[in-house]
Design a protein around this motif. Sequence first.
Motif, mmCIF file in Angstrom:
data_model
loop_
_atom_site.group_PDB
_atom_site.id
_atom_site.type_symbol
_atom_site.label_atom_id
_atom_site.label_comp_id
_atom_site.label_asym_id
_atom_site.label_seq_id
_atom_site.Cartn_x
_atom_site.Cartn_y
_atom_site.Cartn_z
ATOM 1 N N PRO A 17 0.803 -1.226 0.000
ATOM 2 C CA PRO A 17 0.000 0.000 0.000
ATOM 3 C C PRO A 17 0.835 1.274 0.000
ATOM 4 C CG PRO A 17 -0.041 -1.056 2.168
ATOM 5 C CD PRO A 17 0.615 -2.016 1.229
ATOM 6 N N TYR A 18 2.128 1.184 0.308
ATOM 7 C CA TYR A 18 2.991 2.375 0.345
ATOM 8 C C TYR A 18 3.997 2.386 -0.807
ATOM 9 C CZ TYR A 18 1.062 3.322 4.937
ATOM 10 O OH TYR A 18 0.196 3.617 5.966
ATOM 11 N N ARG A 19 3.748 1.600 -1.844
ATOM 12 C CA ARG A 19 4.723 1.533 -2.932
ATOM 13 C C ARG A 19 4.774 2.811 -3.760
ATOM 14 N NH1 ARG A 19 0.134 -1.195 -4.456
ATOM 15 N NH2 ARG A 19 -0.584 -1.014 -6.642
ATOM 16 N N ALA A 20 3.716 3.614 -3.759
ATOM 17 C CA ALA A 20 3.679 4.883 -4.482
ATOM 18 C C ALA A 20 2.702 5.806 -3.770
ATOM 19 C CB ALA A 20 3.246 4.670 -5.933
ATOM 20 N N PRO A 21 2.899 7.111 -3.844
ATOM 21 C CA PRO A 21 1.957 8.040 -3.217
ATOM 22 C C PRO A 21 0.553 7.870 -3.793
ATOM 23 C CG PRO A 21 3.973 9.177 -3.854
ATOM 24 C CD PRO A 21 4.033 7.805 -4.465
ATOM 25 N N PRO A 22 -0.482 8.076 -2.985
ATOM 26 C CA PRO A 22 -1.859 7.884 -3.470
ATOM 27 C C PRO A 22 -2.186 8.732 -4.693
ATOM 28 C CG PRO A 22 -1.827 8.116 -1.081
ATOM 29 C CD PRO A 22 -0.441 8.424 -1.551
ATOM 30 N N GLY A 23 -1.668 9.954 -4.749
ATOM 31 C CA GLY A 23 -1.954 10.827 -5.886
ATOM 32 C C GLY A 23 -1.000 10.671 -7.040
ATOM 33 N N GLY A 24 -0.115 9.678 -6.966
ATOM 34 C CA GLY A 24 0.854 9.471 -8.030
ATOM 35 C C GLY A 24 2.148 10.197 -7.744
ATOM 36 N N VAL A 25 3.109 10.022 -8.620
ATOM 37 C CA VAL A 25 4.427 10.621 -8.457
ATOM 38 C C VAL A 25 4.783 11.376 -9.730
ATOM 39 C CG1 VAL A 25 5.559 8.484 -9.235
ATOM 40 C CG2 VAL A 25 6.841 10.150 -7.904
ATOM 41 N N GLY A 26 5.386 12.548 -9.568
ATOM 42 C CA GLY A 26 5.831 13.332 -10.715
ATOM 43 C C GLY A 26 4.724 14.155 -11.330
ATOM 44 N N THR A 27 5.096 14.886 -12.392
ATOM 45 C CA THR A 27 4.164 15.709 -13.161
ATOM 46 C C THR A 27 4.398 15.435 -14.643
ATOM 47 O OG1 THR A 27 4.296 17.443 -11.472
ATOM 48 C CG2 THR A 27 3.389 18.059 -13.605
ATOM 49 N N PRO A 28 3.376 14.937 -15.364
ATOM 50 C CA PRO A 28 2.055 14.559 -14.857
ATOM 51 C C PRO A 28 2.153 13.356 -13.915
ATOM 52 C CG PRO A 28 2.343 13.772 -17.096
ATOM 53 C CD PRO A 28 3.540 14.630 -16.808
ATOM 54 N N ALA A 29 1.139 13.209 -13.073
ATOM 55 C CA ALA A 29 1.154 12.168 -12.053
ATOM 56 C C ALA A 29 1.221 10.783 -12.675
ATOM 57 C CB ALA A 29 -0.075 12.295 -11.170
ATOM 58 N N ARG A 30 2.140 9.976 -12.160
ATOM 59 C CA ARG A 30 2.271 8.580 -12.598
ATOM 60 C C ARG A 30 1.727 7.705 -11.486
ATOM 61 N NH1 ARG A 30 8.126 10.809 -13.484
ATOM 62 N NH2 ARG A 30 7.687 12.079 -15.335
ATOM 63 N N ILE A 31 0.758 6.884 -11.823
ATOM 64 C CA ILE A 31 -0.010 6.123 -10.843
ATOM 65 C C ILE A 31 0.476 4.683 -10.803
ATOM 66 C CG2 ILE A 31 -2.333 5.469 -10.118
ATOM 67 C CD1 ILE A 31 -1.830 8.485 -10.136
ATOM 68 N N ALA A 32 0.524 4.108 -9.604
ATOM 69 C CA ALA A 32 0.917 2.713 -9.459
ATOM 70 C C ALA A 32 -0.088 1.804 -10.163
ATOM 71 C CB ALA A 32 1.018 2.345 -7.983
ATOM 72 N N ALA A 33 0.421 0.836 -10.896
ATOM 73 C CA ALA A 33 -0.439 -0.135 -11.566
ATOM 74 C C ALA A 33 -0.904 -1.186 -10.567
ATOM 75 C CB ALA A 33 0.314 -0.799 -12.715
ATOM 76 N N GLU A 34 -2.073 -1.736 -10.810
ATOM 77 C CA GLU A 34 -2.602 -2.806 -9.974
ATOM 78 C C GLU A 34 -2.296 -4.153 -10.612
ATOM 79 O OE1 GLU A 34 -3.802 -2.303 -7.048
ATOM 80 O OE2 GLU A 34 -3.826 -0.110 -7.178
ATOM 81 N N ARG A 35 -2.255 -5.186 -9.792
ATOM 82 C CA ARG A 35 -1.823 -6.499 -10.266
ATOM 83 C C ARG A 35 -2.578 -6.983 -11.509
ATOM 84 N NH1 ARG A 35 0.245 -11.615 -6.876
ATOM 85 N NH2 ARG A 35 1.977 -10.143 -6.797
#
Length: 426
Positions: A211-229
């Motif tokens: 659950p802490y592998r990436a920030p909830p709002g994503g990382v960087g600009t534009p926001a990069r979101i963690a992929a789900e399995r």
Amino acid sequence: MIAAPPRPAAFAALAATRPGPAGTAFLRSGMHARRLLLLKALLVRVRRHRDRIAPETLRGFEAAWNLLERTERGAPGVVRAVLDYPTTGAWLAAALTAPPGPALDRHLAHLEPLAATAAVRAGRPLDLVLRAPGGVLPLPGAGNVLVPPGPVRLISRSQVVRVHSEAAPGAPAALLRPVGPPGGAVTGSGPGWRGLRELAGGAARLDDLDPYRAPPGGVGTPARIAAERPDIDHSAWSGHWRAARELLRRTDPARAVEIGRTVGALVPLLPQGPRAVGATLSVAPGAVLMTPSAGAFDMAETLVHELHHSKLSTLHELVPLYRPGRAAVLYRVGWRADERPVSGVFQGAYAHLALADLWRRARDAPRVPGAWSTRAAQQFDHVHDQVGEALAMLLESDELTNEGREFARHMRQLHASLGASPGARG
């Protein structure tokens, strides 16, 4: 956190982006000391705000802390490995900055599965009840167990831990057990178990669950979101990882070894274009976040680039390389369209210098694919001058500390040697 710089030879090797046991040991021990400091700061924060923490959360936190202490006394290496896993740093940062109330309570509850993971890895006897918010029991660095929402009991027998749902007592139990050498890892089986997949040739795991592998709002600009399995092609990621490691082994064996020993978690992000886009979090050294790569060349370059962002962030926390300057002082660098503060120039110059060194070696290496050699020559020519311009900016800046100026001078020495004849390289 300020520490004495490493010995001159190790400091110079770090500045030259070269892997080395002394520099790696300095960064690793400094990172662990910082983890312990942040964990102690969290305990102080809990004690200071205990009247504003839900009683159930407080009891769970204190029980987990005691379990972690007991496990550490018998298996200090196991506890260190769990605390040093990249996502533990992201959790500590979130817990230390969350406002008192539900947000802080939610983060504090994560100490329970973290301590339980350490106890399972150490083979300790267990009989404890944990909460599993949303029906997920996370096990940092190992995976998670999907359970019915509600309390979960972990009971061990002969180093096999049964995970029972208190809300559904008759349901089949998932099983957890330590594997490998004592304290090595955790595996599982049975209903609800989802384990992280290991990546060949090192300590890294493809972490698509924490659950802490990436920030909830994503990382960087534009926001990069963690992929789900369900959205991840695990075989493609594993294949590109193996191919990238082999490419690095042929090009620069020391860097291949460093990637295998230093990258603890590869975190898939949702795709953004045909090539990989990488990121790191200063609070989670050892984690490389990236979108799917286009192949071995793309992944190898991204791994080297992001690893050096992570190394410099860790070093700067231990030995400050630059000081906060005037907010209006911005610099224009060749690899970005926007202007950057001195921190961004330093980070970019260091990561691109590592790539320039890699590309120079790939250009001249006899055993690499021709397409890689051609690509490397083109990339080297493009980046070499950009790095030189950035280093000149750094060395003319009054925002560097004495250590930062020395570090930049060593970087310039490597940069100069890369422009010399192939035989001049180390």
